[in-house]
Design an enzyme around this catalytic site. Sequence first.
Site, PDB file in Angstrom:
ATOM      1  N   SER A   1       0.682  -1.190   0.003  1.00  0.00           N
ATOM      2  CA  SER A   1       0.011  -0.050   0.018  1.00  0.00           C
ATOM      3  C   SER A   1       0.787   1.230  -0.021  1.00  0.00           C
ATOM      4  CB  SER A   1      -0.915   0.055   1.232  1.00  0.00           C
ATOM      5  OG  SER A   1      -1.770  -1.179   1.058  1.00  0.00           O
ATOM      6  N   GLN A   2       0.162   2.386  -0.430  1.00  0.00           N
ATOM      7  CA  GLN A   2       0.882   3.611  -0.428  1.00  0.00           C
ATOM      8  C   GLN A   2       1.204   3.972   1.126  1.00  0.00           C
ATOM      9  OE1 GLN A   2      -1.803   6.715  -1.787  1.00  0.00           O
ATOM     10  NE2 GLN A   2      -0.350   8.219  -1.627  1.00  0.00           N
TER      11      GLN A   2
END
Length: 251
Positions: free
Chosen positions: A100-101
Amino acid sequence: MSETKRTRFVILAFVVTLAVAPFVASAEERAQFDRDRIAMIDAIKADVRATRGYLGRDALQTPVLEQMARIPRHEFVPDDYRGAAYENRPLPIGHGQTISQPYIVAIMTDLLQPRQGHRVLEIGTGSGYQAAVLATLVDRVFSVEIIEALGEAARKRLQRLEYANVTVRVGDGYYGWPEEAPFDAIIVTAAASHVPPPLIEQLKPGGRMMIPVGNRFTVQQLILIEKNLDGSLTSRAMLPVRFVPLTGGQG
């Protein structure tokens, strides 16, 4: 053993060693990673300020950012993406999945309000990065990954990096981890079409759950669910997001 066979054996052993040896950064690479982590934290702070209208705050808890500034995210991405490890964006990790970011990892962690003494369930181990972040903030992390290759790789990675308070199992996260329930917090790192009832059951009264809800073709919402002391639930849509879909027994 003949000289030819001995030479072949040495070459084969060398190749195998390269294949399993952990990445060892040079002093120059370590210095660059340190600079990149600082830039990553600055980018997270900027994104939080830009989305204050959704989050209802313009800053995150200091311990969350402090730990993310220390954790070697470059250890949790494929070799081909190591140079991009601290960019504020998701990266592919194989099997159709992503890490994930960093901004999303930060806000999901922050909204769980993690603290020492907590036992946290993670659904979707992926590369193990989110579990590593949580491991620095709580007592125990239990993480479930449905893709065996990712789960086994994450388990070995977390062990090698000495996150001893993380336990990884391969299984269907839709059903949670009933043997270890209840949990003070639950975090789901893939989008579900609905909130899985087993996860609600395994959340401790007073606990919090973060879960993206929606499908790949519509806007997903990052939902914060709180279980009140009387067992009732309250929920809030915090942010529009885009996650890979949760797989398993959703029905």
